[in-house]
Design a protein around this motif. Structure first.
Motif, PDB file in Angstrom:
ATOM      1  N   GLY A   1      58.705  75.627  47.513  1.00 52.85           N
ATOM      2  CA  GLY A   1      57.745  74.878  48.100  1.00 52.85           C
ATOM      3  C   GLY A   1      57.720  74.114  46.929  1.00 52.85           C
ATOM      4  N   GLU A   2      58.389  73.509  46.388  1.00 52.20           N
ATOM      5  CA  GLU A   2      58.088  71.816  45.540  1.00 52.20           C
ATOM      6  C   GLU A   2      58.871  71.131  46.366  1.00 52.20           C
ATOM      7  N   THR A   3      59.157  69.903  46.074  1.00 52.19           N
ATOM      8  CA  THR A   3      59.008  68.483  46.703  1.00 52.19           C
ATOM      9  C   THR A   3      60.433  68.562  45.518  1.00 52.19           C
ATOM     10  N   ALA A   4      61.667  68.110  46.782  1.00 43.95           N
ATOM     11  CA  ALA A   4      62.570  67.827  46.541  1.00 43.95           C
ATOM     12  C   ALA A   4      63.514  66.919  47.204  1.00 43.95           C
ATOM     13  N   TRP A   5      64.724  66.510  46.627  1.00 44.94           N
ATOM     14  CA  TRP A   5      65.520  64.656  47.435  1.00 44.94           C
ATOM     15  C   TRP A   5      66.828  65.729  47.287  1.00 44.94           C
ATOM     16  N   ASP A   6      67.343  65.404  48.443  1.00 47.32           N
ATOM     17  CA  ASP A   6      68.685  65.797  48.551  1.00 47.32           C
ATOM     18  C   ASP A   6      69.319  64.532  48.059  1.00 47.32           C
ATOM     19  N   THR A   7      70.720  64.497  47.199  1.00 47.04           N
ATOM     20  CA  THR A   7      70.771  63.350  46.954  1.00 47.04           C
ATOM     21  C   THR A   7      72.787  64.450  46.104  1.00 47.04           C
ATOM     22  N   ALA A   8      73.561  63.261  45.954  1.00 46.99           N
ATOM     23  CA  ALA A   8      75.072  63.341  45.306  1.00 46.99           C
ATOM     24  C   ALA A   8      74.751  64.816  44.313  1.00 46.99           C
ATOM     25  N   ILE A   9      73.936  64.834  43.498  1.00 54.52           N
ATOM     26  CA  ILE A   9      73.866  65.671  42.001  1.00 54.52           C
ATOM     27  C   ILE A   9      72.407  66.866  42.993  1.00 54.52           C
ATOM     28  N   GLY A  10      72.939  67.014  43.741  1.00 49.53           N
ATOM     29  CA  GLY A  10      72.232  68.340  43.951  1.00 49.53           C
ATOM     30  C   GLY A  10      70.451  68.172  44.503  1.00 49.53           C
ATOM     31  N   ARG A  11      70.523  69.313  45.101  1.00 49.04           N
ATOM     32  CA  ARG A  11      68.806  69.348  45.858  1.00 49.04           C
ATOM     33  C   ARG A  11      67.971  69.013  44.565  1.00 49.04           C
ATOM     34  N   GLY A  12      66.580  68.078  44.685  1.00 45.31           N
ATOM     35  CA  GLY A  12      65.952  68.388  43.111  1.00 45.31           C
ATOM     36  C   GLY A  12      65.045  67.046  43.242  1.00 45.31           C
ATOM     37  N   ARG A  13      64.543  67.284  42.023  1.00 47.32           N
ATOM     38  CA  ARG A  13      63.573  65.796  42.049  1.00 47.32           C
ATOM     39  C   ARG A  13      63.361  65.643  40.794  1.00 47.32           C
ATOM     40  N   PRO A  14      63.587  64.170  40.296  1.00 43.52           N
ATOM     41  CA  PRO A  14      63.698  63.194  38.255  1.00 43.52           C
ATOM     42  C   PRO A  14      63.026  63.805  37.330  1.00 43.52           C
ATOM     43  N   GLY A  15      63.372  64.141  36.629  1.00 46.02           N
ATOM     44  CA  GLY A  15      62.199  64.817  35.122  1.00 46.02           C
ATOM     45  C   GLY A  15      61.684  62.852  34.814  1.00 46.02           C
ATOM     46  N   TRP A  16      60.515  63.044  34.392  1.00 51.49           N
ATOM     47  CA  TRP A  16      59.826  62.061  33.884  1.00 51.49           C
ATOM     48  C   TRP A  16      60.728  60.844  32.896  1.00 51.49           C
ATOM     49  N   HIS A  17      61.132  61.095  32.235  1.00 59.11           N
ATOM     50  CA  HIS A  17      62.283  60.092  30.928  1.00 59.11           C
ATOM     51  C   HIS A  17      63.076  59.220  31.845  1.00 59.11           C
ATOM     52  N   ILE A  18      63.822  59.490  33.138  1.00 59.02           N
ATOM     53  CA  ILE A  18      64.418  59.460  33.454  1.00 59.02           C
ATOM     54  C   ILE A  18      64.173  57.858  34.364  1.00 59.02           C
ATOM     55  N   GLU A  19      63.247  58.386  35.213  1.00 53.91           N
ATOM     56  CA  GLU A  19      61.894  57.508  35.894  1.00 53.91           C
ATOM     57  C   GLU A  19      61.532  56.428  35.223  1.00 53.91           C
ATOM     58  N   CYS A  20      61.710  55.870  34.044  1.00 52.83           N
ATOM     59  CA  CYS A  20      61.402  54.922  33.746  1.00 52.83           C
ATOM     60  C   CYS A  20      62.362  53.992  33.132  1.00 52.83           C
ATOM     61  N   SER A  21      63.409  54.903  32.665  1.00 49.94           N
ATOM     62  CA  SER A  21      64.734  53.951  32.016  1.00 49.94           C
ATOM     63  C   SER A  21      65.294  53.204  33.356  1.00 49.94           C
ATOM     64  N   ALA A  22      65.058  53.842  34.376  1.00 49.69           N
ATOM     65  CA  ALA A  22      65.817  53.287  35.554  1.00 49.69           C
ATOM     66  C   ALA A  22      65.191  52.379  36.351  1.00 49.69           C
ATOM     67  N   MET A  23      63.643  52.221  36.122  1.00 51.40           N
ATOM     68  CA  MET A  23      63.025  51.357  36.625  1.00 51.40           C
ATOM     69  C   MET A  23      62.545  50.238  36.055  1.00 51.40           C
ATOM     70  N   ALA A  24      62.897  50.313  34.270  1.00 48.45           N
ATOM     71  CA  ALA A  24      62.464  49.271  33.821  1.00 48.45           C
ATOM     72  C   ALA A  24      64.684  48.449  33.748  1.00 48.45           C
ATOM     73  N   MET A  25      65.331  49.336  34.248  1.00 49.61           N
ATOM     74  CA  MET A  25      66.090  48.919  34.131  1.00 49.61           C
ATOM     75  C   MET A  25      66.761  48.038  35.752  1.00 49.61           C
TER      76      MET A  25
END
Ligand code: ZN
Length: 492
Positions: free
Chosen positions: A192-216
């Motif tokens: 029932g949760e929003t999820a994305w199908d990706t190379a590392i599996g189906r799921g969603r990002p944690g909060w912390h990785i969001e900022c690292s990825a977008m800052a860089m």
């Protein structure tokens, strides 16, 4: 005069200048869009706005990136409770956030980055962490950061992490534990949760990785400044550093700015204490957006602000003084010449103002010489010692003051009108202050018509009718000011 700003990482005041000598690259953690922003959130955004505006005033160009966290634990929980997908749940809070920023005259960053639009960048980062052994997958398909892979962990918050349990894990986005844990980079999809199908599996990002990825993504591996509220220092910012520096081997942000929490009436703001306010709550109580802005920025960012209604009233009066003085300065007819004492006073006020802001953005000290100058200038006008040649010198000081504080021009009607329209839609009209309702019960055109009728009545020496109109307007919160150029009115 370069800005000396406290750097959480170095523990001292450091000069903040662009590393490339050209554009200052900065990242500030943005909102998690699960609800309306409260005044504690906005204090942080306002203090970052003070930083932005002061840097620009000193001639520095900016590339400022802010994220919008539009997927996280709270959003998923609230959207599920409302029975809608997160893509339908978050837009209204994104819009509300920018509307509130505009009400408070917070400048928009050069780049806004929404988490859900950067999933591939986050996945890439997690894969790179896995490649160097710093990320591992658990049985349910989630990915975690291996804290032992980053020995410098804790260097920002200076926390003693000796009690750290190797391999202990935490999967919530926010936690306050002193003992650090391996934290979630990617959460496997739950039913029932929003999820994305990706190379590392189906799921969603944690909060912390969001900022690292977008800052860089937008600023490169290393950049000049990272800002946020003090509550984000640990674990969020500490985790951003760990993820980013493990992948790049380079320093992430050189400079870290943290804005302190505010108290309300001397206590921590909380819904259960009944002292929790969104910006909209305050606007509906009849406080003006400019006064809220001034009250939230007048205590320097590193000091705890004790927010009170008395403080808001003080800010309201300060703004009235400022605007009345500005009107007087621009409208009074002055004799030719210059008053050397005033010219000198303007230079001194300007220098003190800039020096205070250069010293760790001391907004309280920066305000003082401006209001002192207003007192001196008012006295000079009273005594006929203010001359035509002094006007521009004083106006120039006010312009620099307003380049950062931005409260001089009266733009308060629009935010109040917007808040009332929102209250009507959201069924919150019962929370609107009666005086505010009264002041809005007449349209601008109706007020103009009454003012014109009163002027006519006075001309015809019908003073009873003129007084009657003045009283009627006063009851509706409209103040009249008679001047030689005619009558001006404003909503109280
Ligand atoms: Zn962040």
């Amino acid at each position: 005069m370069p800005l000396r700003l406290f750097n959480t990482l170095s523990g001292q005041l450091d000069e903040l200048v662009p590393a490339d000598g050209d554009v200052l690259r900065m990242y500030a953690c943005g909102p998690t869009v699960y609800d309306y922003g409260h005044i504690g959130n906005f204090r942080t955004f306002l203090q970052v706005d003070v930083l932005r505006r002061f840097l620009k005033l000193t001639g520095i160009r900016l590339r400022h990136v802010m994220n919008i966290t539009d997927v996280d634990d709270k959003i998923i929980r609230n959207a599920a409770a409302a029975g809608i997908p997160i893509s339908e749940y978050t837009p209204r809070y994104v819009d509300a956030f920018f509307e509130d920023l505009d009400s408070l005259r917070v400048e928009h960053p050069e780049q806004i980055a929404r988490a859900t639009q950067h999933i591939p960048r986050m996945v890439d980062l997690i894969q790179r962490l896995a490649a160097v052994g710093a990320a591992y997958q658990t049985e349910d398909g989630s990915w975690y950061f291996r804290l032992s892979a980053f020995p410098a962990y804790g260097k920002l918050s200076k926390k003693d992490l000796s009690g750290m349990e190797d391999g202990a894990r935490v999967d919530v986005d926010e936690y306050e534990k002193d003992s650090a844990r391996d934290f979630a980079l990617w959460k496997a999809a739950k039913p029932g949760e929003t999820a994305w199908d990706t190379a590392i599996g189906r799921g969603r990002p944690g909060w912390h990785i969001e900022c690292s990825a977008m800052a860089m993504e937008y600023l490169g591996d290393s950049f000049d400044l990272h800002a946020g509220g003090e509550d984000l220092m640990f674990p969020h910012h500490e985790n951003e550093i760990a993820q980013s520096e493990t992948v790049t081997g380079k320093p992430f942000a050189r400079h870290w700015m943290h804005v302190r929490f505010l108290l309300v009436d001397g206590r921590k703001m909380s819904k259960s204490e009944g002292n929790f306010y969104t910006l909209r709550d305050l606007l509906l109580k009849g406080y003006k957006a400019s006064a809220i802005r001034l009250a939230l920025i007048s205590v320097p960012y590193r000091h705890q602000l004790n927010f009170t209604f008395d403080g808001l009233t003080e800010a309201t009066h300060a703004i009235e003084r400022l605007r009345t003085f500005h009107d007087r300065l621009t409208q009074t007819t002055l004799a030719a010449g210059e008053n050397p004492a005033l010219q000198e006073g303007a230079k001194k006020a300007q220098a003190e103002y800039m020096a205070a802001l250069s010293n760790d953005l001391n907004t309280a000290e920066a305000r003082a010489p401006i209001f002192e100058l207003i007192r001196t200038a008012n006295t000079a006008i009273d005594r006929g010692q203010f001359l035509a040649g002094d006007r521009e010198a004083i106006l120039a000081v006010l312009r620099d003051f307003d380049a950062v504080f931005d409260v001089l021009e009266d733009r308060d009607a629009e935010p109040t009108r917007r808040a009332l329209a929102w209250a009507e839609q959201a069924g919150k009209m019962s929370e609107v202050a009666p005086e505010l309702l009264a002041a809005q019960s007449l349209t601008d055109e109706e007020i103009e018509a009454l003012v014109a009728e009163r002027t006519m009545a006075k001309k015809q020496r019908n003073f009873a009718r003129a007084d009657q109109i003045r009283n009627q307007l006063a009851e509706n919160g409209i103040v009249l000011e008679d001047s030689k150029d005619g009558v001006r009115w404003k909503r109280k």
